[in-house]
Design an enzyme around this catalytic site. Structure first.
Site, PDB file in Angstrom:
ATOM      1  N   LEU A 141       0.857  -1.124  -0.012  1.00  0.00           N
ATOM      2  CA  LEU A 141      -0.191   0.101  -0.085  1.00  0.00           C
ATOM      3  C   LEU A 141       0.867   1.251   0.124  1.00  0.00           C
ATOM      4  O   LEU A 141       1.597   1.445   0.987  1.00  0.00           O
ATOM      5  CB  LEU A 141      -0.882   0.021   1.257  1.00  0.00           C
ATOM      6  CG  LEU A 141      -1.900  -1.222   1.413  1.00  0.00           C
ATOM      7  CD1 LEU A 141      -2.397  -1.183   2.912  1.00  0.00           C
ATOM      8  CD2 LEU A 141      -3.007  -0.767   0.650  1.00  0.00           C
ATOM      9  N   ASP A 142       0.616   1.965  -1.133  1.00  0.00           N
ATOM     10  CA  ASP A 142       1.372   3.465  -1.016  1.00  0.00           C
ATOM     11  C   ASP A 142       0.587   4.084   0.021  1.00  0.00           C
ATOM     12  O   ASP A 142      -0.644   3.994   0.804  1.00  0.00           O
ATOM     13  CB  ASP A 142       1.035   4.222  -2.177  1.00  0.00           C
ATOM     14  CG  ASP A 142       1.613   5.463  -2.207  1.00  0.00           C
ATOM     15  OD1 ASP A 142       2.767   5.702  -2.032  1.00  0.00           O
ATOM     16  OD2 ASP A 142       0.595   6.409  -2.625  1.00  0.00           O
ATOM     17  N   LEU A 143       1.240   5.119   0.618  1.00  0.00           N
ATOM     18  CA  LEU A 143       0.650   5.988   1.587  1.00  0.00           C
ATOM     19  C   LEU A 143       0.229   7.287   1.288  1.00  0.00           C
ATOM     20  O   LEU A 143      -0.987   7.577   1.296  1.00  0.00           O
ATOM     21  CB  LEU A 143       1.723   6.281   2.843  1.00  0.00           C
ATOM     22  CG  LEU A 143       1.565   7.099   3.904  1.00  0.00           C
ATOM     23  CD1 LEU A 143       0.487   6.456   4.907  1.00  0.00           C
ATOM     24  CD2 LEU A 143       2.785   7.260   4.961  1.00  0.00           C
TER      25      LEU A 143
END
Length: 222
Positions: free
Chosen positions: A8-10
């Site tokens: 997951l990108d932030l």
């Protein structure tokens, strides 16, 4: 079988972090005596390493690290917490964990910032790990961050079928390209900071328009 892994990108995927990032970038330009880019350009700083964004928008190569220092001064003074978790994200993370997925944040943000931000906003307890760039992110790409995450989990690169399914979720082309370097599909999200058509042109396997639909979209890919 190994649990499905969701990377997951932030920024722009789990969190609306534009206010703090854009204000810190604007501060850096002013500190260097350079023209501050317009709001749309500053918004493009969200996602890529800032060491890529500064030279792309008018900072001379020999002054990039000076800009980074000025940026970090503003960021650590409060900009890093000038953001918010997108509505519905905690529920989606809970949904995916309940479905048996391992969840790992993989962000181009330096890890020394990413971890306390995730702690502050209640994300740490909803994921299995948080991986970010090293302090000198000039030497780190999104592919490098994903490599470190895979290595920490004992996963191979390129990802092999018998390692269990892996998918990346992100909002910028850097997420798509970084995942592709490891043979991983990337599912794009439309609520982030991509330019129109950016994710599709980069090769995202799909784009999710609404946070509430993300869980089902991820599960359909794994």
């Amino acid at each position: 079988m190994t649990a499905p892994l969701v990377l997951l990108d932030l920024d722009g995927t789990l969190m609306d972090s534009a206010p703090g990032i854009t204000a810190s970038a604007a501060h850096a330009f002013r500190a260097l005596g350079l023209p501050v880019p317009d709001a749309g350009t500053l918004r493009s700083f969200v996602g890529p390493p800032i060491t890529d964004s500064f030279p792309a928008h008018g900072v001379p190569p020999e002054r990039v690290m000076e800009a980074v220092t000025a940026y970090r001064a503003a960021f650590t003074a409060g900009g890093m917490y000038d953001n918010a978790v997108f509505d519905g994200v905690p529920e989606v993370l809970t949904e995916l964990r309940d479905a048996g997925c391992a969840l790992v944040v993989a962000t181009s943000k330096p890890e020394m910032f990413a971890k306390p931000i995730c702690d502050r906003f209640g994300l740490t307890g909803l994921v299995d790990a948080v991986h970010g760039a090293p302090p000198d992110e000039a030497r780190s790409t999104k592919a490098d961050v994903i490599a470190a995450a895979l290595d920490a989990l004992g996963r191979r690169s390129p990802v092999a079928a018998d390692d269990g399914p892996v998918v990346m979720v992100g909002d910028r082309e850097h997420d798509v390209h970084g995942a592709a370097a490891h043979g991983i599909d990337c599912l794009g999200v439309a609520w982030g900071y991509a330019r129109p058509g950016e994710l599709e042109a980069a090769g995202a396997v799909g784009t999710v328009d609404d946070v509430a639909a993300l869980g089902a979209a991820v599960l359909a890919r794994i």
